[in-house]
Design an enzyme around this catalytic site. Structure first.
Site, PDB file in Angstrom:
ATOM      1  N   GLU A  85      28.140  69.574 -64.311  1.00 42.77           N
ATOM      2  CA  GLU A  85      28.049  68.427 -63.384  1.00 42.77           C
ATOM      3  C   GLU A  85      26.987  67.432 -63.843  1.00 42.77           C
ATOM      4  OE1 GLU A  85      27.833  69.478 -59.202  1.00 42.77           O
ATOM      5  OE2 GLU A  85      26.919  67.541 -58.715  1.00 42.77           O
ATOM      6  N   LYS A 280      24.334  73.893 -51.450  1.00 45.24           N
ATOM      7  CA  LYS A 280      25.103  73.698 -52.689  1.00 45.24           C
ATOM      8  C   LYS A 280      24.223  72.957 -53.700  1.00 45.24           C
ATOM      9  CE  LYS A 280      28.156  71.569 -55.545  1.00 45.24           C
ATOM     10  NZ  LYS A 280      27.835  70.562 -56.561  1.00 45.24           N
ATOM     11  N   ASP A 296      24.288  86.928 -63.702  1.00 44.89           N
ATOM     12  CA  ASP A 296      25.555  86.913 -62.977  1.00 44.89           C
ATOM     13  C   ASP A 296      25.450  85.948 -61.792  1.00 44.89           C
ATOM     14  OD1 ASP A 296      27.684  87.476 -61.309  1.00 44.89           O
ATOM     15  OD2 ASP A 296      27.586  89.637 -61.600  1.00 44.89           O
ATOM     16  N   HIS A 393      25.163  58.485 -59.083  1.00 46.28           N
ATOM     17  CA  HIS A 393      26.495  58.995 -59.450  1.00 46.28           C
ATOM     18  C   HIS A 393      27.372  57.891 -60.014  1.00 46.28           C
ATOM     19  CE1 HIS A 393      26.645  62.944 -56.962  1.00 46.28           C
ATOM     20  NE2 HIS A 393      25.646  62.885 -57.798  1.00 46.28           N
TER      21      HIS A 393
END
Ligand code: MEV
Length: 441
Positions: A85, A280, A296, A393
């Site tokens: 990202e 997130k 992991d 962005h």
């Protein structure tokens, strides 16, 4: 052509690819070309990757970036991040630099306990089961000696085993609930091996326990597995400074910024829709370092989100306050990580990432990873509560559209300048490219 196949795993790599391209693609040459262009010329390295999983047909690249200037407990780190990202590494670097000038990040490992369980069914008197458990407990530990010897020599091993009565949830359901310290290893193999041995001993000893009736002796083990919920493998990361020091270039007064920032965190504490996105953003930083260091990320994700719901409602992992003019922003997060075993000694890039971090212990890595999460959250909230997230962005979006249209350096420069004062939308960018090209034709 049939889209099912038996014996696929036994085919050679090239036969597997042939089957895939012939079965699923009309242009087999192109499809094969895409797969093959990601193969590594170094045969040994390719073989290493082929053997990580089953049915490997090619490699899937992710960019590995670095975020420098992280001051953590007065030590400087450049943090490796593997992520697809855009903006995440840039945001981490910006937050690192911001806090470098304000004392850096402070971290502390609160606990390192990991959990594993043997889930079993027993139909009989609980008191007799308890008697049996007390009788067999030393033998459960004794029988795992071959597995635990090395770990114990280094100071880790099994911490405790408890018997848990879960019959209120499911008829006849009980657990051996064991806790472990696995030191620098993530410990999944170690814990699972111990648990499977516990299950074996538990079952066979039950057959010889005189106080059991014949039917009580028949303990049914359902499964033995570690838990990825690790609320007692916990690390804290924090930043703090005088609110006045929070303003940058005097754009917004520090006090106003701090106030709005705390409000944003408070919203994520009470509103699950916002909390999920807030967390997130934290995981953007956490997963990228977890992945770069060969850990992991699915285990970490599962454990972290369970922790975020521990009070019955999904909530923010981070917290912020202003007290006596001091802004404090912190997070406590469960992280079961390893710096030995697993991929850490196998994957050359993972080895390099760990070396870049000065070969951290698992405890040190927990602190670094938590900081990457907190920094990411700080950067996201900083943009959200000031300029808005789209400014950054859309800059990346502009570049993507320009690349799609094969813009040359001169066109990129002209249009980047133009869009400093114009809103970026896909159609606006396309129109601007076309107009520029018509003008220059
Ligand atoms: C995007 O990947 C992450 C953010 O949405 C996080 C947040 O909203 O806090 C920017």
């Amino acid at each position: 052509m049939s889209k099912s196949i038996s014996g696929f795993s036994k085919l050679s790599k090239s036969k597997k690819i042939d089957w895939i391209v012939n079965t699923y693609f009309s242009n087999t040459k192109d499809a094969k070309g895409v797969l093959e262009q990601y193969w590594n010329n170094n045969e040994k390295l390719q073989q290493l990757h082929d053997e990580f999983i089953e049915n490997t047909i090619t490699n899937y690249y992710l960019p590995l970036g670095v975020a420098p200037n992280f001051l953590i407990n007065d030590k400087l780190y450049t943090i490796p991040m593997a992520i697809e990202e855009s903006s995440v590494v840039a945001a981490a670097s910006k937050a690192a630099k911001f806090w470098l000038d304000r004392g850096g990040f402070k971290t502390k490992v609160i606990a390192t306990k990991k959990i594993g369980q043997v889930h079993f069914i027993y139909s009989g008197d609980f008191k007799v089961l308890q008697q049996f458990f007390n009788h067999v407990k030393p033998k459960l530990i004794e029988d795992t000696k071959a597995i635990t010897k090395n770990m114990e020599r280094r100071g880790g091993g099994i911490l405790d085993i408890e018997l848990k009565d879960k019959t209120n949830d499911i008829k006849g359901y009980y657990q051996l609930h064991a806790s472990f310290d696995t030191l620098d290893a993530m410990g999944a193999n170690f814990i699972n091996s111990c648990l499977e041995q516990f299950a074996k001993t538990f079952k066979s000893e039950a057959l010889m326990f005189d106080a059991f009736t014949e039917s009580e002796k028949q303990i049914e083990v359902v499964m033995s597995i570690l838990s990825n919920y690790v609320p007692d493998c916990l690390v804290r990361a924090e930043v703090r400074c005088d609110v006045h020091l929070l303003s940058e270039n005097d754009a917004i007064p520090g006090e106003d910024f701090a106030h709005k920032f705390v409000q944003a965190v408070n919203i994520a504490e009470v509103e699950p829709y916002r909390a999920v996105t807030h967390n997130k953003g934290i995981m953007n930083g956490i997963d990228a370092v977890v992945l770069a260091t060969g850990n992991d990320f699915r285990a970490v994700e599962a454990g972290v989100h369970a922790y975020a719901s521990r009070n019955g409602q999904y909530s923010s992992l981070s917290h912020a306050k202003i007290e006596n003019g001091i802004f404090t922003f912190w997070m406590e997060i469960p992280l079961a990580l390893g710096t030995v075993g697993g991929l850490t000694g196998l994957h050359p890039l993972v080895k390099l990432a760990l070396e870049l971090l000065d070969k951290p212990s698992a405890k040190e890595l927990m602190q670094i990873v938590a900081v990457a999460g907190l920094a990411q959250n700080f950067a996201a909230l900083r943009s959200l509560t000031t300029t808005g997230i789209q400014q950054g962005h859309m800059k990346m979006h502009l570049m993507n559209i320009l690349n799609q249209f094969n813009a040359n350096d001169e066109e990129k420069q002209t249009l980047t300048e133009y869009f400093k004062t114009h809103t970026v939308t896909h159609s606006a960018v396309v129109e601007a490219i076309q107009q520029l090209r018509m003008k220059n034709a």
